[in-house]
Design an enzyme around this catalytic site. Sequence first.
Site, PDB file in Angstrom:
ATOM      1  N   SER A 236       0.860  -1.180   0.000  1.00 30.53           N
ATOM      2  CA  SER A 236       0.000   0.000   0.000  1.00 30.53           C
ATOM      3  C   SER A 236       0.894   1.227   0.000  1.00 30.53           C
ATOM      4  O   SER A 236       2.061   1.152   0.408  1.00 30.53           O
ATOM      5  CB  SER A 236      -0.843  -0.028   1.279  1.00 30.53           C
ATOM      6  OG  SER A 236      -1.465   1.198   1.509  1.00 30.53           O
TER       7      SER A 236
ATOM      8  N   TYR B  74      -3.401  -0.776  10.639  1.00 29.89           N
ATOM      9  CA  TYR B  74      -3.209  -1.194   9.241  1.00 29.89           C
ATOM     10  C   TYR B  74      -1.873  -0.667   8.704  1.00 29.89           C
ATOM     11  O   TYR B  74      -1.116  -1.383   8.050  1.00 29.89           O
ATOM     12  CB  TYR B  74      -4.388  -0.658   8.421  1.00 29.89           C
ATOM     13  CG  TYR B  74      -4.283  -0.860   6.933  1.00 29.89           C
ATOM     14  CD1 TYR B  74      -4.550  -2.102   6.356  1.00 29.89           C
ATOM     15  CD2 TYR B  74      -3.937   0.196   6.084  1.00 29.89           C
ATOM     16  CE1 TYR B  74      -4.464  -2.282   4.979  1.00 29.89           C
ATOM     17  CE2 TYR B  74      -3.857   0.021   4.716  1.00 29.89           C
ATOM     18  CZ  TYR B  74      -4.122  -1.220   4.165  1.00 29.89           C
ATOM     19  OH  TYR B  74      -4.037  -1.397   2.800  1.00 29.89           O
TER      20      TYR B  74
HETATM   21  N1  LIG Z   1      -8.613  -0.616  -1.351  1.00 32.71           N
HETATM   22  C1  LIG Z   1      -7.611   0.211  -1.258  1.00 32.71           C
HETATM   23  O1  LIG Z   1      -7.764   1.434  -1.404  1.00 32.71           O
HETATM   24  C2  LIG Z   1      -6.233  -0.320  -0.967  1.00 32.71           C
HETATM   25  C3  LIG Z   1      -5.206   0.614  -0.856  1.00 32.71           C
HETATM   26  C4  LIG Z   1      -3.919   0.165  -0.610  1.00 32.71           C
HETATM   27  C5  LIG Z   1      -3.677  -1.196  -0.491  1.00 32.71           C
HETATM   28  N2  LIG Z   1      -4.702  -2.085  -0.604  1.00 32.71           N
HETATM   29  C6  LIG Z   1      -4.371  -3.496  -0.438  1.00 32.71           C
HETATM   30  O2  LIG Z   1      -5.032  -4.278  -1.409  1.00 32.71           O
HETATM   31  C7  LIG Z   1      -5.216  -5.595  -0.864  1.00 32.71           C
HETATM   32  C8  LIG Z   1      -6.640  -6.034  -1.104  1.00 32.71           C
HETATM   33  O3  LIG Z   1      -7.550  -5.164  -0.495  1.00 32.71           O
HETATM   34  P1  LIG Z   1      -8.916  -4.796  -1.203  1.00 32.71           P
HETATM   35  O4  LIG Z   1      -8.925  -3.352  -1.391  1.00 32.71           O
HETATM   36  O5  LIG Z   1      -9.131  -5.675  -2.349  1.00 32.71           O
HETATM   37  O6  LIG Z   1      -9.946  -5.123  -0.007  1.00 32.71           O
HETATM   38  P2  LIG Z   1     -11.090  -6.213   0.127  1.00 32.71           P
HETATM   39  O7  LIG Z   1     -11.998  -6.178  -1.044  1.00 32.71           O
HETATM   40  O8  LIG Z   1     -11.683  -6.023   1.486  1.00 32.71           O
HETATM   41  O9  LIG Z   1     -10.292  -7.579   0.070  1.00 32.71           O
HETATM   42  C9  LIG Z   1      -9.668  -8.146   1.184  1.00 32.71           C
HETATM   43  C10 LIG Z   1      -9.605  -9.648   0.983  1.00 32.71           C
HETATM   44  O10 LIG Z   1      -8.978 -10.232   2.118  1.00 32.71           O
HETATM   45  C11 LIG Z   1      -9.777 -11.341   2.549  1.00 32.71           C
HETATM   46  N3  LIG Z   1      -9.623 -11.556   3.977  1.00 32.71           N
HETATM   47  C12 LIG Z   1      -9.866 -10.682   4.991  1.00 32.71           C
HETATM   48  N4  LIG Z   1      -9.624 -11.270   6.160  1.00 32.71           N
HETATM   49  C13 LIG Z   1      -9.200 -12.535   5.898  1.00 32.71           C
HETATM   50  C14 LIG Z   1      -8.787 -13.627   6.699  1.00 32.71           C
HETATM   51  N5  LIG Z   1      -8.762 -13.557   8.030  1.00 32.71           N
HETATM   52  N6  LIG Z   1      -8.417 -14.768   6.081  1.00 32.71           N
HETATM   53  C15 LIG Z   1      -8.455 -14.866   4.735  1.00 32.71           C
HETATM   54  N7  LIG Z   1      -8.820 -13.865   3.923  1.00 32.71           N
HETATM   55  C16 LIG Z   1      -9.200 -12.715   4.512  1.00 32.71           C
HETATM   56  C17 LIG Z   1     -11.210 -10.947   2.187  1.00 32.71           C
HETATM   57  O11 LIG Z   1     -12.040 -12.064   1.968  1.00 32.71           O
HETATM   58  P3  LIG Z   1     -12.985 -12.805   3.040  1.00 32.71           P
HETATM   59  O12 LIG Z   1     -13.694 -11.764   3.813  1.00 32.71           O
HETATM   60  O13 LIG Z   1     -13.866 -13.627   2.145  1.00 32.71           O
HETATM   61  O14 LIG Z   1     -12.071 -13.632   3.870  1.00 32.71           O
HETATM   62  C18 LIG Z   1     -10.970 -10.274   0.833  1.00 32.71           C
HETATM   63  O15 LIG Z   1     -10.914 -11.241  -0.178  1.00 32.71           O
HETATM   64  C19 LIG Z   1      -4.831  -5.541   0.600  1.00 32.71           C
HETATM   65  O16 LIG Z   1      -3.540  -6.083   0.778  1.00 32.71           O
HETATM   66  C20 LIG Z   1      -4.823  -4.059   0.897  1.00 32.71           C
HETATM   67  O17 LIG Z   1      -3.933  -3.745   1.929  1.00 32.71           O
HETATM   68  C21 LIG Z   1      -5.967  -1.675  -0.840  1.00 32.71           C
END
Ligand SMILES: NC(=O)c1ccc[n+]([C@@H]2O[C@H](COP(=O)([O-])OP(=O)(O)OC[C@H]3O[C@@H](n4cnc5c(N)ncnc54)[C@H](OP(=O)(O)O)[C@@H]3O)[C@@H](O)[C@H]2O)c1
Length: 332
Positions: free
Chosen positions: A145, A158
């Site tokens: 991130s 986070y």
């Molecule tokens: N969105 C942003 O603006 C942003 C910005 C910077 C970085 N990121 C990074 O992008 C990545 C993905 O995030 P996203 O934005 O796609 O968010 P998201 O849609 O909430 O995806 C998070 C994923 O992690 C899974 N997860 C959460 N807790 C878990 C657990 N205990 N065990 C297994 N799986 C788990 C969730 O699935 P389940 O609930 O089905 O388990 C979901 O598939 C992350 O590494 C995040 O730090 C996102």
Amino acid sequence: MPRREELQGKVAIVTGASSGVGWQSAVRLAEQGVRLCVTARRRDALEALRARVEGAGGECLVVPGDVTVGEDVDRVVRTCLERYGRIDLLVNDAAVQTYGYFDQLPWAHIQRTLDVTCMGFLRFAHAVLPHFRKQGSGHVLNIQSMLSEGAAPLLSAYTAAKHATLGWAKTLKLELHGTGIQVSNVLVPSVSSPMFDHAPTQFGLQPVPVPPTYDVDLVARAVVKCARRPGRTVTPAFLQGTLLLWLDRVAPFVGEAVLGRYGPRMQMERASVDRPEGNLFQPVPQGVGAYGSVPATPRWKRFTAVAGLAALAGGVLGGAALGARGLARAVR
Ligand SMILES: NC(=O)c1ccc[n+]([C@@H]2O[C@H](COP(=O)([O-])OP(=O)(O)OC[C@H]3O[C@@H](n4cnc5c(N)ncnc54)[C@H](OP(=O)(O)O)[C@@H]3O)[C@@H](O)[C@H]2O)c1
């Protein structure tokens, strides 16, 4: 220049594949002929992803699990090996975030955020690396991130987790030098994923990302590029990416002033939500697929912001140059 990898027929485990970046990265990797093993807690969402990938002619194995449970992680790796006989790529993606002032966050939320977001990456890499070592090849690709480098208020746990995973990934890269195993990182800006519909908040208001927000697919395409040319840390966005990192180095006080003063307000909408635990301990049903309720910022607005910043920087630099010339004349 890193070696270019052919992706057709490669095998990838993608964690956090039930939504957002993980989902879209899985879709894009499958388009390149990568055979998938996808995991997260929500089986239904993973089955929907499998249907989509297989409908497009790809291969997708669904193994639900929780990244905080060692046996689940081992089971995902074992099942993947049983089906495909090898693993070439681990996309570490699963993460959670929790909104609140650090001293007001329940301690259990802080621990859980670190356990999922940081330890989850380490657990998966730890389970996969023995196989990579045996193969003499493999690639650990970490979804990082902008908060792996910087900071934002209300997201202390986070941010700590993301800084830790980047530090770990850099060390891992050094340790694996010369082994044929690669480590890459993608520094993700705010994206239009369902993360903000999943996250718990202490404020009773819908969390939103720090603008500008990019399309999730920007990251998925960066993941594919990184899978092809492993071993790098890439920043797919310019404004909330290369430019911001540079600005943070030359004038850190600018970001501190803006985010310190306006950051908390920037990250909340007026719409009320009752989500004190969000998806921290149990998955939530909402937010399946690549996109969430927060739209991407239109390209023209990002362009206008860059132009405005360039004009401001030009003005500041021009003013400083004139001031320095005046000073030089005065002391001559
Ligand atoms: N969105 C942003 O603006 C942003 C910005 C910077 C970085 N990121 C990074 O992008 C990545 C993905 O995030 P996203 O934005 O796609 O968010 P998201 O849609 O909430 O995806 C998070 C994923 O992690 C899974 N997860 C959460 N807790 C878990 C657990 N205990 N065990 C297994 N799986 C788990 C969730 O699935 P389940 O609930 O089905 O388990 C979901 O598939 C992350 O590494 C995040 O730090 C996102």
